[in-house]
Design a protein around this motif. Sequence first.
Motif, mmCIF file in Angstrom:
data_model
loop_
_atom_site.group_PDB
_atom_site.id
_atom_site.type_symbol
_atom_site.label_atom_id
_atom_site.label_comp_id
_atom_site.label_asym_id
_atom_site.label_seq_id
_atom_site.Cartn_x
_atom_site.Cartn_y
_atom_site.Cartn_z
ATOM 1 N N TYR A 387 0.835 -1.197 0.000
ATOM 2 C CA TYR A 387 0.000 0.000 0.000
ATOM 3 C C TYR A 387 0.870 1.249 0.000
ATOM 4 O O TYR A 387 0.626 2.202 -0.762
ATOM 5 N N GLY A 388 1.904 1.264 0.850
ATOM 6 C CA GLY A 388 2.781 2.423 0.925
ATOM 7 C C GLY A 388 3.569 2.642 -0.348
ATOM 8 O O GLY A 388 3.755 3.783 -0.797
ATOM 9 N N GLU A 389 4.038 1.558 -0.969
ATOM 10 C CA GLU A 389 4.797 1.696 -2.215
ATOM 11 C C GLU A 389 3.907 2.227 -3.340
ATOM 12 O O GLU A 389 4.347 3.038 -4.159
ATOM 13 N N THR A 390 2.662 1.766 -3.374
ATOM 14 C CA THR A 390 1.738 2.288 -4.386
ATOM 15 C C THR A 390 1.444 3.763 -4.128
ATOM 16 O O THR A 390 1.310 4.556 -5.076
ATOM 17 N N LEU A 391 1.361 4.145 -2.864
ATOM 18 C CA LEU A 391 1.152 5.548 -2.528
ATOM 19 C C LEU A 391 2.324 6.403 -3.005
ATOM 20 O O LEU A 391 2.129 7.524 -3.514
ATOM 21 N N ILE A 392 3.540 5.885 -2.879
ATOM 22 C CA ILE A 392 4.711 6.626 -3.355
ATOM 23 C C ILE A 392 4.625 6.831 -4.867
ATOM 24 O O ILE A 392 4.911 7.924 -5.385
ATOM 25 N N VAL A 393 4.244 5.778 -5.591
ATOM 26 C CA VAL A 393 4.080 5.913 -7.047
ATOM 27 C C VAL A 393 3.026 6.969 -7.364
ATOM 28 O O VAL A 393 3.210 7.806 -8.264
ATOM 29 N N LEU A 454 -5.779 -3.026 -1.825
ATOM 30 C CA LEU A 454 -4.760 -3.448 -0.866
ATOM 31 C C LEU A 454 -5.187 -3.114 0.553
ATOM 32 O O LEU A 454 -5.889 -2.129 0.767
ATOM 33 N N PRO A 455 -4.780 -3.921 1.535
ATOM 34 C CA PRO A 455 -5.033 -3.534 2.924
ATOM 35 C C PRO A 455 -4.213 -2.311 3.291
ATOM 36 O O PRO A 455 -3.087 -2.151 2.809
ATOM 37 N N PRO A 456 -4.765 -1.403 4.101
ATOM 38 C CA PRO A 456 -4.018 -0.198 4.473
ATOM 39 C C PRO A 456 -2.672 -0.528 5.081
ATOM 40 O O PRO A 456 -2.496 -1.563 5.736
ATOM 41 N N ALA A 457 -1.720 0.360 4.845
ATOM 42 C CA ALA A 457 -0.357 0.113 5.321
ATOM 43 C C ALA A 457 -0.317 -0.071 6.832
ATOM 44 O O ALA A 457 0.450 -0.878 7.356
ATOM 45 N N ARG A 458 -1.162 0.671 7.536
ATOM 46 C CA ARG A 458 -1.143 0.596 8.993
ATOM 47 C C ARG A 458 -1.510 -0.802 9.489
ATOM 48 O O ARG A 458 -1.039 -1.253 10.526
ATOM 49 N N SER A 459 -2.380 -1.510 8.732
ATOM 50 C CA SER A 459 -2.864 -2.806 9.206
ATOM 51 C C SER A 459 -1.916 -3.952 8.891
ATOM 52 O O SER A 459 -2.076 -5.044 9.430
ATOM 53 N N VAL A 460 -0.934 -3.735 8.004
ATOM 54 C CA VAL A 460 -0.015 -4.818 7.670
ATOM 55 C C VAL A 460 1.441 -4.486 7.980
ATOM 56 O O VAL A 460 2.288 -5.361 7.904
ATOM 57 N N ALA A 461 1.722 -3.246 8.315
ATOM 58 C CA ALA A 461 3.104 -2.883 8.629
ATOM 59 C C ALA A 461 3.536 -3.543 9.929
ATOM 60 O O ALA A 461 2.733 -3.738 10.838
ATOM 61 N N PRO A 462 4.799 -3.932 10.022
ATOM 62 C CA PRO A 462 5.270 -4.503 11.282
ATOM 63 C C PRO A 462 5.024 -3.535 12.424
ATOM 64 O O PRO A 462 5.301 -2.344 12.310
#
Length: 905
Positions: A387-393, A454-462
């Motif tokens: 999710y975060g990488e797609t946000l960067i794009v 995609l699941p939000p970055a917050r829900s899958v980030a370590p």
Amino acid sequence: MVCCHVFGSKPPCSLMKTLAFLLALLAFAWSARTTTAHGSLLRADPPPNSVLAQSPSTIALWFAESLDLQFSSLSLADSTHARVDLENVNFSSDRRQMTLGVRSNLPPGAYTVSWRALSALDGHITNGAYAIFVGAGSIGQSVPLSATASDSLLPLPLDVAARWLNLLSALALCGALALGLLLCDSQDSLYALRVATERRLSIWVITSLLVLFVGSILAQLLQAAAASERSLADVLAQSIWLQTLTTTRFGQAALARIVLVDGLLILFAATHARAGWRTQALYTTLSVLILLTFSLASDAAASADPLHVAVIADWLHLVAVGAWTGGLFALAVVGTAGARLAPTDVWFILLRRFARLAVGAIVLLALTGLYSFWRQVGSPGALATPYGETLIVKLLLLVPLLLLAAINALFVGVGGWRWDISHLHPPISILRTLRLEAALGALVVLAAATMTALPPARSVAPPSLPPYELTRHVGAVNVSLKVDPYAVGSDNFDVRVTDAQGAPLATVSRVTLRFTFLGANLGASSQAMERSAAGAYRLQGSFLSVVGAWMVEAIVQRSDVADDLRVSYRLNVVDPASSRAGDLPDLNSSLVFALLDLMAGAALLVYSQRKHFVEGKFIGAGALALGVALFAMGTIFAPTSAAGVLVNPIPPDAVSLADGKRVYEDSCAVCHGAAGRGNGPLAASLNPRPADFVQHVNLHPDDVLYNWIGEGIPGTAMPPFKDRLSETDRWNVLSYIQATFGVAGTPAPQSNPTAGLDPRALLARSDAALNRLQAMSEVQRLSGDTGLVVTATFHYVAPDKLQFAVSSGNESIAIGDTQYYREPGKAWEKVQRAEPVHWPRFSFAAQATDVQLEGEEIVDGEPCAIVFFRAPNVDYYRSWIGERSGWLRKQQMEAPGHHMLSTFT
């Protein structure tokens, strides 16, 4: 036609438009309802990697949002992948909890809990698996699995394509209709341009509607296929897509979108040739409502905020994208005709209006985008997720898009600046950059569509777990322990030993850590630490191998003292995967959004004042007003929260547990019982019954349990003990309860009336107890293979009276051989019964075959034996029989096409 007709009504002024928009926004902010996003696992009981002294009776999982009952599953398997559960998944009333029955007396070993959760709200699917161990000797049998999604986080390309198609067409529709509003002019100065663009804009609107209609159906078919794990052919043949469309929240949002699209298509085809600005405004409003259906089933709608700001922010984000990017699509489509047939100055009037609209949209995009980043990402570390990488794009694509927008704004003279391009023809100077801008906008929408899958970055980030740090003072010596990351797995242990002034203690010769798990008898392990600096010692390793409560003892040996210094610490160790609560920081999201709104409104107001941007002044003032309103409402409706999370400061050593046992026997056992099962001498006289600690103590953190002990529990007989017990006594009794009755621990021995009994004898004992009753109530929940569910309530009174009512409204009273019956809204009818009522007449034992004892479960505060048996005309019965009373507490019956669950009082 799409734009205002030449003889249509005049549009209102900018002030009235702004006020109407703000009033509508405030009304929606007050009434909007939200959902949650992605069925992420929050916690489990038993927890991941836990070691159980005996096999559990149930597996329970809690999720971040409501689940779909048809397409969510839970199972338990042994090391050979054979299922060892009862295949009877039940859901809580809010559908956020799945519970699974487990076969009784599982042998020691490693078992795998597997789950699959389909969100009833946004349709996303999450699944995963984790290990639990029965018996202390089973830990090494297999590698524990983490409670994270076991499948790939990357979406299917076809799913992304369908989402992109839907978003693109919805935004194009909104932008085209918004452009039609811009073409409305009270002085009719844009008449030539309206005439030139009428046909192309109408075709573009109809095309967008048709594509959105088809795309919405395609997306729903793909969602149904993913949910049911079937092919598209099966989904169509078995009408599974209709089930998801009508029974799930995300399906209902898609259905609303399809209805709105269909309605707008019919309305537009019937009225666009004579549409005035009011009809054009209606078109635009319906397109904005279509965008709302995306927000009501989106990842952004994951807030428990009383004002539901997340849904509003996501909706405004889409509206802003539609006004800007969708407007670019429309300009690119009609630009050639408009620039060729309309005068240059008229073309520039439209471009200048659109540029001002785009400026406002970009401000709104920035505002809602920052809020969305805070909600869905939260930290730079989460950008490493898909999710975060797609946000960067997406952000990288936005950079040239914004540069082109700024260049075009300067060309047309927004904000007081204007480049002299009178020598250039508009198609050459602007139209090409508009088309490039539209192409970049389409790519940005593609990135956004990928993010929705995609699941939000917050829900899958370590998770970022805070370390454990505590300093204990023993005489003139201070001993500090730090555990990082304070979770199951490899941890760093740092001990620092200083004197009363904080200087390193030079006489320390050796420091050893001793680890004891408090949930089961796993033995203790000790390991000497290495000196890392003066007075500092370090140890690294996987010594906290199991979820639960641990006691870590620092043993400090000194050269000048014969006796070792022993300092104990209590650690509540979590699994790093399941500890990702997925919750946001303890902030009121209404206040966060209000703050951003105030900042943007103030900046826009100052800019507009300096550049004499009239519309910007109104928008800026409106944003300030909205920010003040949100701040006030967010403050009024802010949820109350605890002052802080408390952790038991007293280590559960032998002294603490002995004191806790004394307090428990003096103050608690009279209600909760010596075995903690809620069956003390006073329990029968209390309503509700006292809590069963074996079932509940591990479900709540230290601070909640400690608060209940001190403050009591409203609505129950649990009194406050803060005036009777000291703070130390309350912590000690909490340690005793957790160590003695915790699910992961070893419950106190207790008598079991079913031990050694034949299960048929239990049925006979139950029949005898029931046949001595004078009255009884039964609630039946019946369901069939068609999905129809009926609830019926029965009241029996010996020897010949029966009253029952069905959820449909039908009710009946029978006395002997006479029965009175009525349907809803009708009069009572008297009929003669073919067979008189005789009650009680229980004879399960006489009819039963293949009788088996499956296990034990607590029902209504009483331990019950679970007896399985077969009987004529049914597949099987499963009865929960009270061990003390012999009463039938609950019964399950399965027959062909007929399923029944009854509870008795």
